[in-house]
Scaffold this active site. Sequence first.
Site, PDB file in Angstrom:
ATOM      1  CE1 TYR A   1      55.815  91.292  40.311  1.00 28.36           C
ATOM      2  CE2 TYR A   1      55.549  93.677  40.254  1.00 28.36           C
ATOM      3  CZ  TYR A   1      55.019  92.405  40.419  1.00 28.36           C
ATOM      4  OH  TYR A   1      53.690  92.272  40.691  1.00 28.36           O
TER       5      TYR A   1
ATOM      6  CD  GLU B   1      52.994  89.049  39.622  1.00 26.39           C
ATOM      7  OE1 GLU B   1      52.768  87.821  39.605  1.00 26.39           O
ATOM      8  OE2 GLU B   1      53.042  89.711  40.671  1.00 26.39           O
TER       9      GLU B   1
END
Length: 400
Positions: A118, A206
């Site tokens: 991530y 993101e």
Amino acid sequence: MNLHEYQGKEILASYGVTVQRGRIANTADEAVAAAKQLTEETGTGWHIIKAQVHAGGRGKGGGVKLAKNLEEVKEIAGSIIGMDLVTPQTTAAGKRVHMVLVAEDVYGPGESEIQEFYMSVLLDRAQSRNMIMYSTEGGMDIETVAEETPHLIFTETIDPAHGLQAFQARRIAFNLGLSGKAFKEMTKFVFALYEAYVKSDSALFEINPVLKASDDRIIAVDCKITMDENALYRHADIQAMRDTREESPIEVEAKAVGLNYVDLDGNVGCMVNGAGLAMATMDLIKQAGGEPANFLDVGGTADAKRVEEAFRIILKDPAVEAILVNIFGGIVRCDRVAQGIVDAYKNMGDAIKVPIIVRLQGTNAEIAKELIDTSGLNVQSAVEFQEAADMVQAVIAKNK
Ligand code: GDP
Ligand code: MN
């Protein structure tokens, strides 16, 4: 303003970030053509078909599927396009899918194990600095990681005077457990990602997941970008990426007439001048037992035309049971606003079916109240905040 995954990946690629390549398709046939083209460009045999909507968690909702041949591409794309995709981030009604991204499969086996990470870049408001947030736990939603295994989330804060430093990029690659070629690729990836974030004036990047492929390339598989609207004027190309189909139709309409409107779930419409007063008014409505149906700042010029536009926007929301107008007359005089309300009301004929409560305070507030009280319209007036709250409460109680 949010962007689609495919648009985000275009921006990333233009700054040298390695992305999972893909082509956009509006129909099943276009998807097949896109898949053929992609096979020529990348050599991929398998394709991943991804719904393009402004919501995450698409995989969980059945909006991301692997196709192992062209028949499957056609079948899957055909079933995803036109569906109302329900994910943990949408309402129960879901979001209509208008197009899919046909992307190369980058999860194939090879020399090393694949890994999902991530990574996001955002502004840390507490430190007034940009921050790279990353985790070994890719592919899951980061809120769950934060709750269950917070020690697996790392951050790197960037000093604006010096920018991202090489040792920081290396620390990221190290904390993600990488070595050799993958380590080097990750430091390059981080630099390119950070440059893309800064140069595009974004509020959030993101990438979940960032993939370490089996050939040790580091690839952005997904991409969520939120733009800072105040900086959009500097990026005509990104501005052109706006997809109004993904936004609330009432908000789009309000923006077109220059009203600052945010759609909410409640039953009491608000018309207010000034963002701070609008926030306070929403609190007032809650205290009176209601729920705000919207945030609406009409700004400094609360004349008849603007008031009428605001009424029309608020009334498009079928949940509205009452409208509270809360205006502070500082620069604008209350009697002018009151006249605007009366004129707008008369002009709209019987379009207004819900009670209106008007609270005007400031310059000429008493004259304004008189104007409203003698207008003969279904409008109640107040001068004090509490009076207005009591009137809202009475309307809601009656409707229960
Ligand atoms: P999200 O569910 O909206 O976050 O969409 P993502 O783009 O993150 O995709 C969801 C999941 O699909 C990823 O976490 C991967 O597990 C999977 N996925 C994405 N790309 C590929 C691919 O090329 N091949 C395979 N096999 N799976 C993929
Ligand atoms: Mn994702």
